[in-house]
Scaffold this active site. Structure first.
Site, PDB file in Angstrom:
ATOM      1  N   GLU A 169      36.124  74.623 -13.880  1.00 16.05           N
ATOM      2  CA  GLU A 169      35.186  73.576 -14.311  1.00 16.05           C
ATOM      3  C   GLU A 169      34.130  74.156 -15.249  1.00 16.05           C
ATOM      4  OE1 GLU A 169      34.541  72.510 -10.135  1.00 16.05           O
ATOM      5  OE2 GLU A 169      35.004  70.453 -10.683  1.00 16.05           O
ATOM      6  N   ALA A 207      33.550  78.127  -6.780  1.00 17.82           N
ATOM      7  CA  ALA A 207      32.274  78.136  -6.074  1.00 17.82           C
ATOM      8  C   ALA A 207      32.415  79.057  -4.867  1.00 17.82           C
ATOM      9  CB  ALA A 207      31.912  76.728  -5.640  1.00 17.82           C
ATOM     10  N   GLY A 228      35.477  75.781  -9.326  1.00 15.30           N
ATOM     11  CA  GLY A 228      34.265  75.736 -10.146  1.00 15.30           C
ATOM     12  C   GLY A 228      34.373  76.646 -11.374  1.00 15.30           C
ATOM     13  N   GLU A 237      40.889  73.346  -4.967  1.00 11.73           N
ATOM     14  CA  GLU A 237      40.003  72.857  -3.891  1.00 11.73           C
ATOM     15  C   GLU A 237      40.767  72.125  -2.799  1.00 11.73           C
ATOM     16  OE1 GLU A 237      39.396  72.518  -7.154  1.00 11.73           O
ATOM     17  OE2 GLU A 237      37.284  72.927  -7.578  1.00 11.73           O
TER      18      GLU A 237
HETATM   19  C1  HXC Z   1      33.925  83.324  -2.011  1.00 11.36           C
HETATM   20  C2  HXC Z   1      35.698  84.544  -2.775  1.00 11.36           C
HETATM   21  C3  HXC Z   1      36.166  83.464  -3.544  1.00 11.36           C
HETATM   22  C4  HXC Z   1      35.392  82.264  -3.527  1.00 11.36           C
HETATM   23  C5  HXC Z   1      37.513  85.109  -3.816  1.00 11.36           C
HETATM   24  N1  HXC Z   1      36.565  85.546  -2.986  1.00 11.36           N
HETATM   25  N2  HXC Z   1      37.301  83.843  -4.181  1.00 11.36           N
HETATM   26  N3  HXC Z   1      34.592  84.476  -2.005  1.00 11.36           N
HETATM   27  N4  HXC Z   1      34.299  82.255  -2.725  1.00 11.36           N
HETATM   28  N5  HXC Z   1      35.720  81.216  -4.248  1.00 11.36           N
HETATM   29  C6  HXC Z   1      36.447  86.855  -2.360  1.00 11.36           C
HETATM   30  C7  HXC Z   1      37.469  87.046  -1.246  1.00 11.36           C
HETATM   31  O1  HXC Z   1      37.032  86.466  -0.038  1.00 11.36           O
HETATM   32  C8  HXC Z   1      37.550  88.539  -1.181  1.00 11.36           C
HETATM   33  O2  HXC Z   1      36.431  89.053  -0.503  1.00 11.36           O
HETATM   34  C9  HXC Z   1      37.393  88.967  -2.644  1.00 11.36           C
HETATM   35  O3  HXC Z   1      36.746  87.868  -3.306  1.00 11.36           O
HETATM   36  C10 HXC Z   1      38.737  89.217  -3.317  1.00 11.36           C
HETATM   37  O4  HXC Z   1      39.569  88.072  -3.098  1.00 11.36           O
HETATM   38  P1  HXC Z   1      41.044  88.151  -2.458  1.00 11.36           P
HETATM   39  O5  HXC Z   1      41.332  86.786  -1.917  1.00 11.36           O
HETATM   40  O6  HXC Z   1      41.162  89.292  -1.533  1.00 11.36           O
HETATM   41  O7  HXC Z   1      41.897  88.449  -3.763  1.00 11.36           O
HETATM   42  P2  HXC Z   1      43.407  88.030  -4.101  1.00 11.36           P
HETATM   43  O8  HXC Z   1      44.289  88.228  -2.892  1.00 11.36           O
HETATM   44  O9  HXC Z   1      43.721  88.745  -5.361  1.00 11.36           O
HETATM   45  O10 HXC Z   1      43.351  86.447  -4.379  1.00 11.36           O
HETATM   46  C11 HXC Z   1      42.608  85.988  -5.460  1.00 11.36           C
HETATM   47  C12 HXC Z   1      42.454  84.467  -5.345  1.00 11.36           C
HETATM   48  C13 HXC Z   1      41.860  84.100  -3.957  1.00 11.36           C
HETATM   49  C14 HXC Z   1      43.812  83.761  -5.521  1.00 11.36           C
HETATM   50  C15 HXC Z   1      41.519  84.031  -6.482  1.00 11.36           C
HETATM   51  O11 HXC Z   1      40.692  84.901  -3.736  1.00 11.36           O
HETATM   52  C16 HXC Z   1      41.478  82.677  -3.791  1.00 11.36           C
HETATM   53  O12 HXC Z   1      42.316  81.819  -3.525  1.00 11.36           O
HETATM   54  N6  HXC Z   1      40.153  82.414  -3.922  1.00 11.36           N
HETATM   55  C17 HXC Z   1      39.637  81.062  -3.696  1.00 11.36           C
HETATM   56  C18 HXC Z   1      39.943  80.165  -4.861  1.00 11.36           C
HETATM   57  C19 HXC Z   1      39.415  78.762  -4.604  1.00 11.36           C
HETATM   58  O13 HXC Z   1      39.809  78.094  -3.624  1.00 11.36           O
HETATM   59  N7  HXC Z   1      38.495  78.340  -5.436  1.00 11.36           N
HETATM   60  C20 HXC Z   1      37.867  76.994  -5.289  1.00 11.36           C
HETATM   61  C21 HXC Z   1      36.615  77.088  -4.451  1.00 11.36           C
HETATM   62  S1  HXC Z   1      35.892  75.541  -4.168  1.00 11.36           S
HETATM   63  P3  HXC Z   1      36.591  89.874   0.898  1.00 11.36           P
HETATM   64  O14 HXC Z   1      35.184  90.257   1.194  1.00 11.36           O
HETATM   65  O15 HXC Z   1      37.209  88.926   1.868  1.00 11.36           O
HETATM   66  O16 HXC Z   1      37.505  91.010   0.557  1.00 11.36           O
HETATM   67  C22 HXC Z   1      35.148  75.153  -5.608  1.00 11.36           C
HETATM   68  C23 HXC Z   1      34.456  73.819  -5.618  1.00 11.36           C
HETATM   69  C24 HXC Z   1      33.639  73.649  -6.870  1.00 11.36           C
HETATM   70  O17 HXC Z   1      35.150  75.874  -6.554  1.00 11.36           O
HETATM   71  C25 HXC Z   1      32.609  72.607  -6.624  1.00 11.36           C
HETATM   72  C26 HXC Z   1      31.461  72.632  -7.537  1.00 11.36           C
HETATM   73  C27 HXC Z   1      30.694  73.865  -7.734  1.00 11.36           C
END
Ligand code: HXC
Length: 257
Positions: free
Chosen positions: A111, A65, A108, A131
């Site tokens: 999911e 998400a 997400g 998360e």
């Molecule tokens: C918003 C995101 C994002 C996310 C990545 N980006 N994941 N933006 N929401 N979930 C953005 C980053 O901020 C970045 O933008 C660009 O995408 C590239 O990501 P990087 O982090 O620079 O890439 P990398 O170093 O290769 O790492 C990849 C990654 C990491 C391991 C996937 O991005 C990461 O940990 N993302 C979050 C994963 C996560 O926690 N997902 C769960 C979210 S909560 P900028 O502009 O900064 O360069 C969830 C709850 C669900 O899903 C609930 C119901 C819907």
């Protein structure tokens, strides 16, 4: 459609939906999910379509998400946003959906993959529910579906640590149907889709409904509890800190509040 691309007849009887926010690693925001829902409702009604493939790009199916859109929300904001009605409509799609996954399928995104019916993964695919690392928990079925897919002990490990599963591990634990080299994952999904598309669409639909029923008998109750707890994390300072730290690209400092 702004955030997805839909091809109704990519192959005869097979439609393709591509998630298309590549700069954000296909982070799922409510608009994107509503576009997916609208596309699925239309494809479900389209008699020429029998099987639907959902894919992202080589780097990411979806990295979760959209953290930037959620970070400052209160528990009540999240409750009123009511994004899961869209997810419920997606899960009610009658035609079979194959997820073709390469790269990240996290939070997400994982999911969403588990909401689909079958999964073809590229060898580069990475699955996980990270998360917990940003101070929240899965909110779109992860605690329920991952547990059913991989068993309690592995689900506990994955959800409590946020560790990722490689494509091979995901295959071993039954989360995905097949792992193929990254040049082949979409083609392999089409091979599976075309095989199913040759069969009786009526029988396929009824079989899907029946298999899903085995998951859904207790799913509603589980999803309700998971949603309440997911909203509740947005009342914690740890969720604010976790998401802020992600955006600021630093390690979070969790205080347990
Ligand atoms: C918003 C995101 C994002 C996310 C990545 N980006 N994941 N933006 N929401 N979930 C953005 C980053 O901020 C970045 O933008 C660009 O995408 C590239 O990501 P990087 O982090 O620079 O890439 P990398 O170093 O290769 O790492 C990849 C990654 C990491 C391991 C996937 O991005 C990461 O940990 N993302 C979050 C994963 C996560 O926690 N997902 C769960 C979210 S909560 P900028 O502009 O900064 O360069 C969830 C709850 C669900 O899903 C609930 C119901 C819907």
């Amino acid at each position: 459609m702004e955030l997805i691309k839909v091809t109704e007849q990519h192959e005869p009887h097979v439609a393709l939906i591509q998630l298309n926010r590549p700069k954000e690693l296909n982070a799922l925001n409510p608009q994107l999910m509503q576009e997916v829902r609208d596309a699925l409702v239309a494809l479900d009604k389209n008699e020429a379509v029998r099987v639907i493939i959902i894919t992202g790009n080589e780097l990411a199916f979806a990295a979760g998400a959209d953290i930037k859109q959620m970070a400052d929300k209160s528990a009540i904001d999240m409750l009123l946003l009511d994004q899961f009605t869209t997810w419920d409509q997606i899960r009610k799609t009658k035609k079979p959906i194959i997820a073709a996954v390469s790269g990240f399928a996290l939070g997400g995104g994982c999911e969403f993959v588990m909401t689909c019916d079958m999964v073809i993964a590229s060898e580069t695919a990475k699955f996980g529910q990270p998360e917990i690392k940003i101070g929240t928990i899965p909110g779109a079925g992860g605690t329920q579906r991952l547990t059913k897919a991989v068993g309690k002990a592995k689900a506990m490990e994955l959800i409590l640590t946020g560790r990722f599963l490689s494509a091979e591990e995901a295959h071993f634990y039954g989360l995905v149907n097949k792992v193929v080299p990254k040049e082949m994952y979409l083609q392999e999904a089409f091979t599976l889709a075309k095989e199913i598309a040759q069969l009786s669409p009526v029988a396929v639909q009824l079989a899907k409904e029946s298999i899903n029923r085995s998951f859904e008998t207790h799913l509603d109750e589980g999803l309700t509890l998971e949603r309440k707890n997911f909203y509740l994390t947005f009342a914690s300072a740890d969720q604010k800190e976790g998401m802020k730290a992600f955006i600021e690209k630093r390690k979070p400092d969790f205080k347990g509040q």
